[in-house]
Design an enzyme around this catalytic site. Structure first.
Site, PDB file in Angstrom:
ATOM      1  N   ASP A 482       0.861  -1.173   0.000  1.00 55.33           N
ATOM      2  CA  ASP A 482       0.000   0.000   0.000  1.00 55.33           C
ATOM      3  C   ASP A 482       0.910   1.240   0.000  1.00 55.33           C
ATOM      4  OD1 ASP A 482      -2.325   1.604   0.315  1.00 55.33           O
ATOM      5  OD2 ASP A 482      -1.965   1.703   2.467  1.00 55.33           O
ATOM      6  N   LYS A 483       0.350   2.391  -0.329  1.00 59.72           N
ATOM      7  CA  LYS A 483       1.150   3.618  -0.331  1.00 59.72           C
ATOM      8  C   LYS A 483       0.948   4.428   0.942  1.00 59.72           C
ATOM      9  CE  LYS A 483      -0.248   7.375  -2.249  1.00 59.72           C
ATOM     10  NZ  LYS A 483      -0.163   8.335  -1.128  1.00 59.72           N
ATOM     11  N   GLU A 582      -4.068  20.013  -0.318  1.00 59.50           N
ATOM     12  CA  GLU A 582      -4.703  21.302  -0.064  1.00 59.50           C
ATOM     13  C   GLU A 582      -4.536  21.714   1.396  1.00 59.50           C
ATOM     14  OE1 GLU A 582      -8.771  21.066  -1.485  1.00 59.50           O
ATOM     15  OE2 GLU A 582      -8.097  21.989  -3.354  1.00 59.50           O
ATOM     16  N   LYS A 629      -8.184  17.303 -13.801  1.00 59.45           N
ATOM     17  CA  LYS A 629      -6.893  17.485 -13.130  1.00 59.45           C
ATOM     18  C   LYS A 629      -6.668  18.932 -12.686  1.00 59.45           C
ATOM     19  CE  LYS A 629      -4.678  13.691 -15.602  1.00 59.45           C
ATOM     20  NZ  LYS A 629      -3.567  13.253 -16.455  1.00 59.45           N
ATOM     21  N   LYS A 648      -6.092  26.192  -9.938  1.00 59.13           N
ATOM     22  CA  LYS A 648      -4.825  25.487  -9.741  1.00 59.13           C
ATOM     23  C   LYS A 648      -5.002  24.067 -10.239  1.00 59.13           C
ATOM     24  CE  LYS A 648      -5.721  23.926  -5.013  1.00 59.13           C
ATOM     25  NZ  LYS A 648      -5.335  24.010  -3.605  1.00 59.13           N
ATOM     26  N   GLY A 759      -5.157   3.569  -3.374  1.00 62.34           N
ATOM     27  CA  GLY A 759      -6.437   4.169  -3.740  1.00 62.34           C
ATOM     28  C   GLY A 759      -6.283   5.615  -4.151  1.00 62.34           C
ATOM     29  N   ASP A 866      -1.520  -0.933   5.993  1.00 63.14           N
ATOM     30  CA  ASP A 866      -1.753  -0.456   7.359  1.00 63.14           C
ATOM     31  C   ASP A 866      -3.197  -0.075   7.634  1.00 63.14           C
ATOM     32  OD1 ASP A 866      -1.278   3.104   7.372  1.00 63.14           O
ATOM     33  OD2 ASP A 866      -1.697   1.812   5.657  1.00 63.14           O
TER      34      ASP A 866
END
Length: 1084
Positions: A482-483, A582, A629, A648, A759, A866
């Site tokens: 996972d990231k 953000e 995007k 942005k 995700g 995790d």
């Protein structure tokens, strides 16, 4: 204040005609239930005639609705309450009856205050993670144990000892080891399942407040409905649940009302999608406008929901109000009845999420097994190590050898007497070829490995939850990670601000704060005088210009976002948004002096460095989407009235929108190489006339029936997104976990292929892949996103096939398309790539990828994560590793091994895993050799003495042979080490050799088989030849030689001596074992 609509750049889930589908079922399902009171009676017969005919119901245009209402009879609009209630019950009953025979259709229309019969159709809201119950425990545990030939063989041998004709030696020597192994296994399974049961009971008994219409009365205090506390397991579809701050959502709910006047609330979804940032959810507008929660109890409405699916980002439903507001006799209804509002995933509170702030009322729409959380969770399977499977295969070979040997001995004897009994007796005599002590030794070895792992001070707080798999850690070839929270800390920090001619790094942010203070001091100070410029003024002119530029970019960053400040009970303020980027930028603007103090859907308030408050009115918001995007916002300065469009987004799209420049592309590339996430900030000032023109055109586009979203996007593009003034470029760093880069490099050098499944967005995942060095420097990154057709998927696969040295970055939608259409081709190509990053993956997709790699490659797969969204992936892997982190302990509890940091994986695999596999492989072969050699001696003995099925060693000799005499020295193999720890971590290539499976293979097995045949034959024949005069003591002589031989073999195999090896100073085995065997022989 009026609410500001959210506009999207991309296409939404609507039909070509622009309508929102409400129902895909038959009109008979709910046609009567959804019809308003005024036309219900008149349309009843028409509805009955239409039953069985499929059509799609839509939310029609208001003008079309008014025309329909005008044709409807008006006299039915005024019924008394009793008749209205009767019709509602009849409508619900007809809805139930019409659904019979359609069990496959799980879409539903649930009225407020549904009847018991309708609620009973749906599954109970019970959490159940247990594997067994009272009746299935013994059968399932026995099945799991005896489905392996290894254990079944022992069982048959033990049962044979209860037949007098086949009895050889003591029964306890056959039954006790098997009983010990089964008892330990059953105790472990029972304890684990008991703990799961306790967790389930705790979750199911958690109390929730339900709005109770049965207790409603006029005497109830105004606005306060009566509630009753019920356990989570008692909640049913149609209940109105009252949630408070930090309370876990018990089922999938439609959000009706919130304590916030804007009708929004924040939820934490870390256990569902793995993201720690809060998500914004919007209440149903009609319910939010009610004066109090109490009015929900008398509302004549119903909710339609599509059949439950796994996708947590998608929901299709409608909210319908059947009864119009009270009308006077001569009034003509001016609103469409029934009033229908679309419901999307923004209106949903999924089970297992947590309400982060305020309170809310939700309508239960899915329960139990139909909730998104349960549908994305797979039940754990009993994991079996590859080493156990290999030993099971060897046991089958040894069984065949035993049977052939028994048959040959009886055949050589000419099948005399009851030969079939002799065959069985030989089978039992030779049963030591497959020694039952092997299972005991291996299980004890696994316990030692688990103890060593949990007591390693360099990887503190590591927990082994599945003690049967330590050897698997030494054979991993694929690591799926996972990231968020695993490779990264999910803590964003603004590192760079580039403005074309000047760049501010992390160390120079004080200068930004100084320039900003100067800018606001100038603006809010005294008015400028039209005096002749002095020399000092000319000297400071450049500084003022820079201050103005800093002011513009910082103010734009403080306004262009979807961040909301949440005031906590202790007085602190927490920023929440759907994107941590953000939040990092807003925290940065606060650090330089411009603080966000208030935000709702219509207004933003900021505090300047001087402490003054400035307000901006939010006119339009264009949220960030994966297609566009970028995100934009139109604001009006409340003081000056100036209108500004701020935007942005990613550099790839913003480069085409902003004015021509010569630095943006180069600086974006520089920041990307540093692993920073870049956002381009731009603006455009609008006049009142220009904004009014845009508003008019945008409104015309928004009411189109065909191509609505494309038309709206075109208006924004043509009237707003043109020649934007480029203000600056931000670089945000996602902090990595400690030593992630070095860990990934070591694992890659050890021959482990690493996949990242997340995700998160493609852009974010790509940045992390670069910053973690998952992607090599200057390596080509191939992005695959938004594939729709098989031709597109085929073209991408053909390209990848010719460029296997690249890193593949693919989104969940394209991944699913490839798996559906070209499963074998995709996995064959992907497993050859150096690195793969899969983005926007659902929990189920992560698990499917793990299973697919296992099935296709037949290699060992390790998954690490995790969060609760990683549980399915962890359980689907050969080895699951959970990290205890910010997202809780759900992954840790479901995993086979629990660690506290990703970097601990290095020692877990390269040291403990390598040692566990090498030791168990050597131990297994040595124990098999120990059984083989005594069986060979038995065969030689029987051949010499007329093929009689009489045991050479009986009684306690056989018991002692596998225990007292050789147990400790042989078991010392589990403490052996061929290299020291530093060397194993310095040369990860040593791990790579183990993955080839050469430590335990058919080749090594047959080598040990030949050694056993040679040594057994030599010991028996030499004992008979050399001690011919001591024939009566042949048992004692041969047994002593056998023990000495085994001890010498252990001494030759062991690399590192330990206490269990019992060495003498000269390095030879202790002769005390020989003395014990001699004494035992004489006693026999």
């Amino acid at each position: 204040m009026s609410e500001i609509p959210l506009h999207t750049f991309g296409r939404s889930r609507k039909t070509r005609a622009g309508y929102t589908p409400l129902h895909n079922g038959e009109p008979g399902d709910q046609g009567d239930g959804e019809m308003h009171a005024g036309v219900r009676a008149a349309a009843a017969s028409a509805s009955i005639n239409r039953k069985g005919r499929r059509r799609e119901r839509y939310a029609d245009d208001p003008e079309e609705g008014a025309t329909l209402l005008g044709d409807a009879p008006q006299e039915g609009a005024f019924r008394d309450d009793e008749q209205e209630e009767t019709r509602r019950e009849q409508s619900s009953q007809r809805s139930i009856l019409s659904r019979k025979g359609k069990s496959s259709d799980k879409s539903r229309t649930i009225p407020f205050r549904p009847p018991e019969k309708l609620q009973g159709k749906y599954p109970p809201n019970v959490v159940r993670n247990q594997k067994y119950n009272v009746f299935t425990f013994l059968p399932l545990v026995f099945y799991e144990q005896f489905k392996f030939f290894f254990n079944l063989y022992f069982l048959l041998v033990a049962l044979s000892q209860f037949v007098p004709a086949l009895k050889i030696g003591f029964i306890i020597t056959y039954v006790a080891p098997l009983a010990f192994v089964l008892t330990v296994t059953m105790g472990k399974e029972a304890y684990d399942d008991y703990k799961r049961n306790l967790r389930d009971r705790e979750a199911n008994s958690q109390k929730y407040l339900v709005l109770d219409p049965t207790e409603f009365s006029s005497s109830t205090p105004e606005g306060i409905p009566h509630t009753r506390a019920v356990p989570s397991s008692a909640l049913r579809v149609g209940d109105l649940v009252f949630l408070e701050k930090n309370q876990r959502v018990p089922a999938d709910l439609v959000l009706l009302r919130t304590s916030d006047t804007s009708g929004t609330c924040f939820i934490r979804t870390d256990q569902l999608d793995g993201e720690t940032d809060w998500k914004l959810r919007v209440a149903v507008p009609t319910c939010q406008k009610l004066s109090s929660d109490r009015e929900l109890l008398t509302l004549d409405a119903e909710i339609y929901a599509d059949a439950p699916i796994k996708d947590i980002h998608t929901f299709i439903g409608t909210f319908t109000i059947n009864t119009p507001p009270p009308l006077l006799e001569d009034d003509v209804p001016m609103v469409q009845v029934p009033t229908v509002e679309p419901l999307t995933a923004e209106n949903m509170l999924w089970a297992n999420t947590v309400l982060a702030a305020g309170s809310a009322v939700g309508f239960v729409i899915y329960t139990g097994a139909e909730t998104r959380a349960v549908m994305n969770t797979s039940h754990p399977e009993t994991k079996v190590g590859l080493l156990d499977l290999e030993i099971n295969r060897l046991a089958k070979i040894l069984c065949v050898v035993t049977f052939v040997l028994s048959f040959v001995l009886v055949a050589l004897n000419g099948f005399r007497g009851p030969w079939y009994i002799y065959i069985f007796r030989f089978l039992i005599i030779f049963s030591s070829i497959i020694p039952i002590s092997l299972r005991v030794n291996l299980d004890m070895g696994k316990t030692v490995y688990a103890h060593q792992i949990m007591n390693d001070h360099e990887i503190p707080d590591t927990i082994v939850r599945t003690s049967t798999l330590p050897e698997e850690l030494g054979r991993i070839e694929y690591l799926l990670s996972d990231k968020t929270g695993t490779l990264t800390q999910n803590e964003m920090e603004m590192k760079k601000l580039h403005m074309g001619t000047v760049s501010y790094g992390y160390e120079s942010m004080d200068e930004v704060a100084h320039q900003l203070a100067m800018a606001f001091g100038t603006e809010h100070g005294h008015g400028r005088q039209n005096s002749v410029q002095t020399g000092v003024q000319l000297a400071t002119r450049g500084r003022r210009d820079m201050s103005s530029r800093v002011h513009d970019v910082v103010l734009s960053l403080a306004l262009c976002h979807n961040v909301t400040p949440v005031h906590n009970d202790d007085g602190t303020v927490t920023y929440q948004a759907s994107s941590p980027d953000e939040v990092a930028i807003v925290k940065w603007t606060e650090s330089v002096g411009l603080r966000l103090t208030f935000r709702d859907r219509t207004r933003i308030e900021l505090q300047t460095p001087s402490g003054a408050r400035i307000n901006f009115e939010v006119l339009d918001i264009f949220p960030f989407t994966s297609e566009s995007k970028r995100m934009g916002i139109v604001v009006r300065d409340s003081q000056s009235g100036e209108i500004t469009f701020l935007q942005k987004g990613a550099d790839v799209v913003m480069a085409k929108i902003v004015q021509r420049n010569d630095w943006l592309e180069e600086e974006c590339a520089n920041m990307a190489r540093e692993g920073l996430r870049t956002l381009v900030m731009a603006r455009r000032r609008l006049s009142e006339q220009a904004y009014a023109h845009f508003k008019e055109e945008h409104h015309l586009a928004s009411i189109k029936l065909e191509g609505r979203n494309e038309a709206m996007a075109t208006v924004v593009s043509e009237l707003l997104e043109r020649d934007l003034e480029l203000l600056g470029l931000t670089g945000v760093e996602d902090k990595l976990q400690d030593e992630v880069k070095s860990t990934l490099e070591l694992l890659r050098n050890a021959g482990i292929k690493i996949w990242m499944l997340t995700g998160d967005k493609i852009e974010t995942a790509t940045c992390i892949a670069i910053s973690t060095k998952l992607v090599a420097r200057n390596q080509y990154i191939h992005q695959v996103a938004k594939l729709k057709t098989s031709d597109e998927a085929r073209d991408q696969l053909e390209f990848l096939q010719n460029k296997l040295d690249c890193c593949l970055v693919i989104d969940g939608e394209s991944l699913q398309l490839c798996l559906n259409l070209f499963k074998n081709e995709f996995i064959e190509i992907a497993t050859k790539l150096s690195a793969v990053v899969a983005c926007r993956c659902s929990p189920t997709q992560k698990a499917d990828v793990a299973r697919l790699i296992r099935k296709h490659t037949k290699k060992r797969v390790c998954c690490i994560g995790d969060g609760g969204n990683d549980v399915s992936m962890i359980q689907a892997a050969d080895v699951g590793v959970g990290i205890v982190g910010k997202e809780g302990k759900q992954a840790s509890l479901a995993a086979d091994f629990s660690v506290t940091q990703f970097s601990h994986l290095t020692k877990l695999l390269l040291w403990h895993g390598r040692n566990s596999y090498r030791r168990s492989a050597k131990l297994a072969q040595f124990v098999i050799h120990r059984g083989l050699i005594i069986s060979v001696m038995q065969a030689v003995f029987s051949s010499i003495f007329y093929f009689a099925p009489i045991a050479l060693y009986q009684g306690w000799l056989m018991v002692g042979y596998a225990t007292a005499y050789t147990m400790a020295p042989v078991f010392s193999l589990v403490l052996d080490r061929d290299v020291n720890e530093d060397l194993a971590l310095l040369y990860p290539e040593l791990y790579k050799e183990l993955t080839k499976g050469r430590v335990l293979s058919y080749k090594t097995f047959f080598v040990w088989l030949m050694i056993s045949v040679y040594q057994g034959s030599a010991i028996m024949i030499m004992s008979l030849v050399l001690f011919e005069t001591e024939f009566l003591n042949i048992v004692c002589i041969s047994f002593t030689a056998l023990i000495l031989n085994e001890l010498i073999m252990v001494a030759l195999e062991i690399t590192t001596w330990s206490v269990l090896s019992a060495p003498e100073p000269n390095g030879c085995p202790n002769p005390i074992f020989a003395g014990m065997s001699t004494w035992s022989c004489r006693r026999s």
